[in-house]
Design a protein around this motif. Structure first.
Motif, PDB file in Angstrom:
ATOM      1  N   MET A 304       0.761  -1.173   0.103  1.00 14.46           N
ATOM      2  CA  MET A 304       0.055   0.046   0.004  1.00 14.46           C
ATOM      3  C   MET A 304       0.821   1.206  -0.189  1.00 14.46           C
ATOM      4  SD  MET A 304      -3.124  -1.023   0.094  1.00 14.46           S
ATOM      5  CE  MET A 304      -4.435  -2.064   0.692  1.00 14.46           C
ATOM      6  N   THR A 305       0.410   2.167  -1.034  1.00 13.02           N
ATOM      7  CA  THR A 305       1.268   3.424  -0.780  1.00 13.02           C
ATOM      8  C   THR A 305       0.241   4.549  -1.014  1.00 13.02           C
ATOM      9  OG1 THR A 305       1.535   3.140  -3.327  1.00 13.02           O
ATOM     10  CG2 THR A 305       3.386   2.548  -2.029  1.00 13.02           C
ATOM     11  N   THR A 306       0.866   6.003  -1.028  1.00 10.70           N
ATOM     12  CA  THR A 306      -0.196   6.818  -1.137  1.00 10.70           C
ATOM     13  C   THR A 306      -0.155   7.221  -2.564  1.00 10.70           C
ATOM     14  OG1 THR A 306       1.826   8.498  -0.789  1.00 10.70           O
ATOM     15  CG2 THR A 306       0.037   8.358   1.110  1.00 10.70           C
ATOM     16  N   ILE A 307      -1.505   7.426  -3.155  1.00  9.34           N
ATOM     17  CA  ILE A 307      -1.672   7.759  -4.572  1.00  9.34           C
ATOM     18  C   ILE A 307      -2.366   8.669  -4.784  1.00  9.34           C
ATOM     19  CG2 ILE A 307      -2.848   6.469  -6.488  1.00  9.34           C
ATOM     20  CD1 ILE A 307      -2.694   3.576  -4.789  1.00  9.34           C
ATOM     21  N   HIS A 308      -2.135   9.491  -5.826  1.00 11.40           N
ATOM     22  CA  HIS A 308      -2.988  10.648  -6.307  1.00 11.40           C
ATOM     23  C   HIS A 308      -4.048  10.155  -7.410  1.00 11.40           C
ATOM     24  CE1 HIS A 308      -0.709  13.976  -4.414  1.00 11.40           C
ATOM     25  NE2 HIS A 308       0.169  13.079  -4.214  1.00 11.40           N
ATOM     26  N   ILE A 309      -5.082  10.064  -7.016  1.00 12.76           N
ATOM     27  CA  ILE A 309      -6.176   9.575  -8.033  1.00 12.76           C
ATOM     28  C   ILE A 309      -6.203  10.371  -9.384  1.00 12.76           C
ATOM     29  CG2 ILE A 309      -8.820   9.535  -8.218  1.00 12.76           C
ATOM     30  CD1 ILE A 309      -7.598   7.298  -6.578  1.00 12.76           C
ATOM     31  N   GLU A 310      -6.142  11.637  -9.417  1.00 12.34           N
ATOM     32  CA  GLU A 310      -6.116  12.232 -10.700  1.00 12.34           C
ATOM     33  C   GLU A 310      -5.060  11.858 -11.495  1.00 12.34           C
ATOM     34  OE1 GLU A 310      -5.357  13.617  -7.833  1.00 12.34           O
ATOM     35  OE2 GLU A 310      -4.530  15.857  -7.902  1.00 12.34           O
ATOM     36  N   ASP A 311      -3.979  11.323 -10.903  1.00  6.90           N
ATOM     37  CA  ASP A 311      -2.625  10.985 -11.705  1.00  6.90           C
ATOM     38  C   ASP A 311      -3.043   9.551 -12.209  1.00  6.90           C
ATOM     39  OD1 ASP A 311      -1.575  13.088 -11.011  1.00  6.90           O
ATOM     40  OD2 ASP A 311      -0.120  12.286  -9.657  1.00  6.90           O
ATOM     41  N   LEU A 312      -3.429   8.740 -11.386  1.00  7.87           N
ATOM     42  CA  LEU A 312      -3.864   7.308 -11.638  1.00  7.87           C
ATOM     43  C   LEU A 312      -4.852   7.234 -12.740  1.00  7.87           C
ATOM     44  CD1 LEU A 312      -3.052   4.530 -10.670  1.00  7.87           C
ATOM     45  CD2 LEU A 312      -5.304   4.591  -9.312  1.00  7.87           C
ATOM     46  N   VAL A 313      -5.822   8.147 -12.922  1.00  4.46           N
ATOM     47  CA  VAL A 313      -6.956   8.248 -13.727  1.00  4.46           C
ATOM     48  C   VAL A 313      -6.233   8.601 -15.162  1.00  4.46           C
ATOM     49  CG1 VAL A 313      -8.514   9.709 -14.726  1.00  4.46           C
ATOM     50  CG2 VAL A 313      -8.684   8.939 -12.528  1.00  4.46           C
ATOM     51  N   PHE A 314      -5.132   9.408 -15.065  1.00  6.85           N
ATOM     52  CA  PHE A 314      -4.570   9.766 -16.583  1.00  6.85           C
ATOM     53  C   PHE A 314      -3.534   8.357 -17.020  1.00  6.85           C
ATOM     54  CE2 PHE A 314      -5.419  14.139 -15.700  1.00  6.85           C
ATOM     55  CZ  PHE A 314      -5.907  14.652 -16.859  1.00  6.85           C
ATOM     56  N   VAL A 315      -2.944   7.836 -16.145  1.00  4.84           N
ATOM     57  CA  VAL A 315      -2.278   6.569 -16.316  1.00  4.84           C
ATOM     58  C   VAL A 315      -3.183   5.539 -16.865  1.00  4.84           C
ATOM     59  CG1 VAL A 315      -0.707   4.774 -15.532  1.00  4.84           C
ATOM     60  CG2 VAL A 315      -0.585   7.241 -14.553  1.00  4.84           C
ATOM     61  N   ALA A 316      -4.407   5.232 -16.225  1.00  4.79           N
ATOM     62  CA  ALA A 316      -5.349   4.238 -16.723  1.00  4.79           C
ATOM     63  C   ALA A 316      -5.742   4.619 -18.065  1.00  4.79           C
ATOM     64  CB  ALA A 316      -6.598   4.116 -15.755  1.00  4.79           C
ATOM     65  N   LYS A 317      -5.985   5.785 -18.294  1.00  9.27           N
ATOM     66  CA  LYS A 317      -6.709   6.070 -19.599  1.00  9.27           C
ATOM     67  C   LYS A 317      -5.499   5.957 -20.587  1.00  9.27           C
ATOM     68  CE  LYS A 317      -7.587  10.329 -22.478  1.00  9.27           C
ATOM     69  NZ  LYS A 317      -7.592  11.802 -22.214  1.00  9.27           N
ATOM     70  N   ASN A 341      -5.183  17.065  -0.539  1.00 16.47           N
ATOM     71  CA  ASN A 341      -5.020  15.836  -0.164  1.00 16.47           C
ATOM     72  C   ASN A 341      -6.316  14.980  -0.229  1.00 16.47           C
ATOM     73  OD1 ASN A 341      -2.516  15.734   0.929  1.00 16.47           O
ATOM     74  ND2 ASN A 341      -3.117  16.242   3.227  1.00 16.47           N
ATOM     75  N   GLU A 342      -7.466  15.821  -0.777  1.00 12.48           N
ATOM     76  CA  GLU A 342      -8.818  15.043  -0.825  1.00 12.48           C
ATOM     77  C   GLU A 342      -8.807  13.998  -2.038  1.00 12.48           C
ATOM     78  OE1 GLU A 342     -12.120  17.572  -1.033  1.00 12.48           O
ATOM     79  OE2 GLU A 342     -11.881  18.344   1.149  1.00 12.48           O
ATOM     80  N   THR A 343      -7.771  13.827  -3.035  1.00 10.75           N
ATOM     81  CA  THR A 343      -7.625  13.193  -3.999  1.00 10.75           C
ATOM     82  C   THR A 343      -6.506  12.131  -3.679  1.00 10.75           C
ATOM     83  OG1 THR A 343      -6.198  14.547  -5.153  1.00 10.75           O
ATOM     84  CG2 THR A 343      -8.676  14.565  -5.734  1.00 10.75           C
ATOM     85  N   VAL A 344      -5.823  12.077  -2.572  1.00  9.89           N
ATOM     86  CA  VAL A 344      -4.957  11.173  -2.181  1.00  9.89           C
ATOM     87  C   VAL A 344      -5.469  10.023  -1.344  1.00  9.89           C
ATOM     88  CG1 VAL A 344      -2.731  10.836  -1.149  1.00  9.89           C
ATOM     89  CG2 VAL A 344      -3.434  13.179  -2.258  1.00  9.89           C
ATOM     90  N   VAL A 345      -5.339   8.912  -1.757  1.00  9.42           N
ATOM     91  CA  VAL A 345      -5.819   7.623  -0.986  1.00  9.42           C
ATOM     92  C   VAL A 345      -4.501   6.645  -0.793  1.00  9.42           C
ATOM     93  CG1 VAL A 345      -8.141   7.734  -2.070  1.00  9.42           C
ATOM     94  CG2 VAL A 345      -6.143   6.236  -3.107  1.00  9.42           C
ATOM     95  N   LYS A 346      -4.911   5.942   0.276  1.00  6.30           N
ATOM     96  CA  LYS A 346      -3.964   4.798   0.688  1.00  6.30           C
ATOM     97  C   LYS A 346      -4.361   3.473  -0.316  1.00  6.30           C
ATOM     98  CE  LYS A 346      -0.809   4.236   4.241  1.00  6.30           C
ATOM     99  NZ  LYS A 346       0.174   4.941   3.934  1.00  6.30           N
ATOM    100  N   GLY A 347      -3.513   3.092  -1.209  1.00  6.54           N
ATOM    101  CA  GLY A 347      -3.771   2.024  -1.585  1.00  6.54           C
ATOM    102  C   GLY A 347      -2.698   1.250  -2.533  1.00  6.54           C
ATOM    103  N   ASN A 348      -3.135   0.066  -3.283  1.00  4.79           N
ATOM    104  CA  ASN A 348      -2.093  -0.420  -4.198  1.00  4.79           C
ATOM    105  C   ASN A 348      -2.141   0.223  -5.576  1.00  4.79           C
ATOM    106  OD1 ASN A 348      -1.509  -2.585  -6.213  1.00  4.79           O
ATOM    107  ND2 ASN A 348      -0.345  -3.337  -4.417  1.00  4.79           N
TER     108      ASN A 348
END
Ligand code: ADP
Length: 455
Positions: A304-317, A341-348
């Motif tokens: 588990m790490t801290t992830i920026h959801i908006e970055d992850l969305v671009f990577v997935a796209k 921090n509102e778009t930062v979650v803890k996850g894989n």
């Protein structure tokens, strides 16, 4: 109605009925004894009056009346009437004839020698007095003031006792029913905490002696069997998929090798091409099954790490568009977060990316315009990602099943897939303690919503 309340109610009704019957019995027995005693008193009063009148020298009617009027208790409303054999009244203890009588009554007394009956609230006896002189009929009547007042007191005491008894019974009923059912409530609480993930948990078996402990023991036995079957199934899927991976990888390389020798033979080229894509699909299913099985075996083993959801969305796209260049994906913010921090979650990262790619892939795959929108929004607690499309939609009947492994809606049949992607997405979100849900309308489109707690 809860069992506890039902037991308390039945217990109260039962005890109330017993108390009521008991009170009625006491009251009617007391009334019976009162009456018997009073009739005896009237009888001896009648006999005494007759004896005085007939036998005692020097006592005449007037003197006897004067004695009677001064000795008979006014409170008791006592009257004594004496008749001769011609039904002529030879003596009356009172001036007004308050005691009504008929000649037939006097005849009945002569026949029966002694009778008892009621007249209004008064008790009356009729007695045939006979010695050496002419037989006399005596009627004596009175109201048992003291007896009735004692009975009224008894009635009040029994009434209040009954009410107090019922009140105490209700309290005791609720207390004892609650006490008796407490172990069941405890078992209930423990059972509600058991899920597919913690089937190995055991219920508290208490002293292992009473019926409730027996229920817990039996439940534990069933749980153990279930857990065993579940474990066997998981380990079978895990082992089978693991064992299949090596031969499938070998098959894939052999097909790739074979493809080198199919040049200039279009038919063979097509056969090998199909073989290759089928093997790829098999490898993909096997990997997915292996992932699902392993995620249940060791759910805490993911990095588990801290992830920026908006970055992850671009990577997935990007990842999706690399494999499907014809697809189109828009990224949007429903509300720009005030706090970074509102778009930062803890996850894989790998797993969450897999969820996004899967949802975006489905959205484009099941839409004729091959277009998906992804919307990010946040609130003080959660970061939410919605994947929306204007595609074929999902019917109301299919909606509850789309997260089941291998479920595919009938209208999805002309698209490739094997119905395991969404169950993997759901499992991944479960591992992140988040939620995934869907709303959809046939022919209008679908929206998948993933909600994760942010840091
Ligand atoms: P697959 O897409 O490989 O069949 P999934 O587990 O991803 O498997 O999806 C399960 C089923 O849910 C699909 O077969 C399809 O019927 C339905 N489904 C999923 N996403 C969508 C969507 N965006 N629009 C319409 N139906 C969908």
């Amino acid at each position: 109605m809860k069992i506890k309340e039902r037991i308390a109610l039945q217990f109260t009704l039962l005890v109330a009925a017993i108390l009521l019957l008991f009170s009625l019995a006491i009251y009617s027995v007391s009334e019976h004894y009162r009456q018997e005693e009073f009739y005896d008193r009237l009888k001896s009063r009648a006999e005494t009056t007759c004896r005085l009148l007939v036998k005692v020298q020097g006592i005449d009617k007037h003197l006897l009346k004067a004695i009677d009027q001064n000795t008979l208790s006014e409170m008791l409303d006592e009257k004594v009437l004496i008749f001769d054999s011609q039904n002529e009244m030879v003596y009356s203890s009172v001036d007004d004839k308050l005691l009504t009588y008929q000649a037939s009554l006097l005849d009945e007394v002569r026949k029966e020698r002694y009778i008892e009956y009621h007249q209004g609230e008064n008790e009356v006896i009729g007695l045939l007095y006979q010695d050496e002189s002419e037989p006399l009929v005596v009627l004596a009547s009175a109201y048992d003031t003291f007896g009735h007042s004692k009975l009224t007191n008894l009635k009040h005491t029994l009434g209040w006792g009954l009410l107090a008894g019922i009140a105490v019974t209700i309290g005791l009923g609720i207390y004892f029913a609650g006490n008796a059912l407490r172990p069941i409530s405890r078992i209930n609480e423990q059972v509600s905490l058991i899920t597919a993930q913690n089937l190995s948990q055991k219920l508290d078996e208490g002293d292992r002696k009473d019926e409730i402990a027996q229920l817990a023991i039996n439940f534990n036995t069933v749980l153990a069997r279930l857990n065993n079957a579940f474990e066997q199934q998981k380990s079978f899927v895990s082992h089978a998929s693991h064992e299949l991976r090596t031969p499938l990888a070998a098959l894939k390389s052999e097909i790739q090798l074979g493809q080198r020798f199919t040049k200039n033979n279009t038919e063979l080229e097509e056969v090998f091409g199909n073989l290759f894509s089928d093997t790829e699909r098999l490898i993909s299913i096997t990997n997915s099954l292996l992932f699902l099985a392993r995620s249940y075996e060791n759910s805490t083993n993911f990095k588990m790490t801290t992830i920026h959801i908006e970055d992850l969305v671009f990577v997935a796209k990007d990842e999706l568009l690399t494999s499907h260049p014809a697809y189109r994906v828009d990224i949007d913010y429903e509300r720009i977060p005030e706090n970074g921090n509102e778009t930062v979650v803890k996850g894989n990262e790998e797993l969450l990316k897999r969820v996004l790619v899967n949802l975006l892939d489905n959205a484009c795959k099941y839409s004729s315009d091959q277009h998906a929108s992804i919307i990010i929004s946040t609130d003080p607690k959660f970061c939410t990602v919605k994947v929306r499309d204007n595609g074929i939609g999902i019917s109301e009947n299919d909606l509850p099943h789309i997260f089941d492994p291998f479920f595919r809606a009938t209208q999805a049949a002309d698209q490739p897939g094997f119905g395991i992607g969404l169950s993997i997405c759901q499992r991944i979100i479960e591992l992140h303690h988040g939620t995934i849900s869907v709303t959809s309308e046939m022919g209008v489109g679908s929206e998948f919503k993933v909600q994760l707690e942010h840091v």
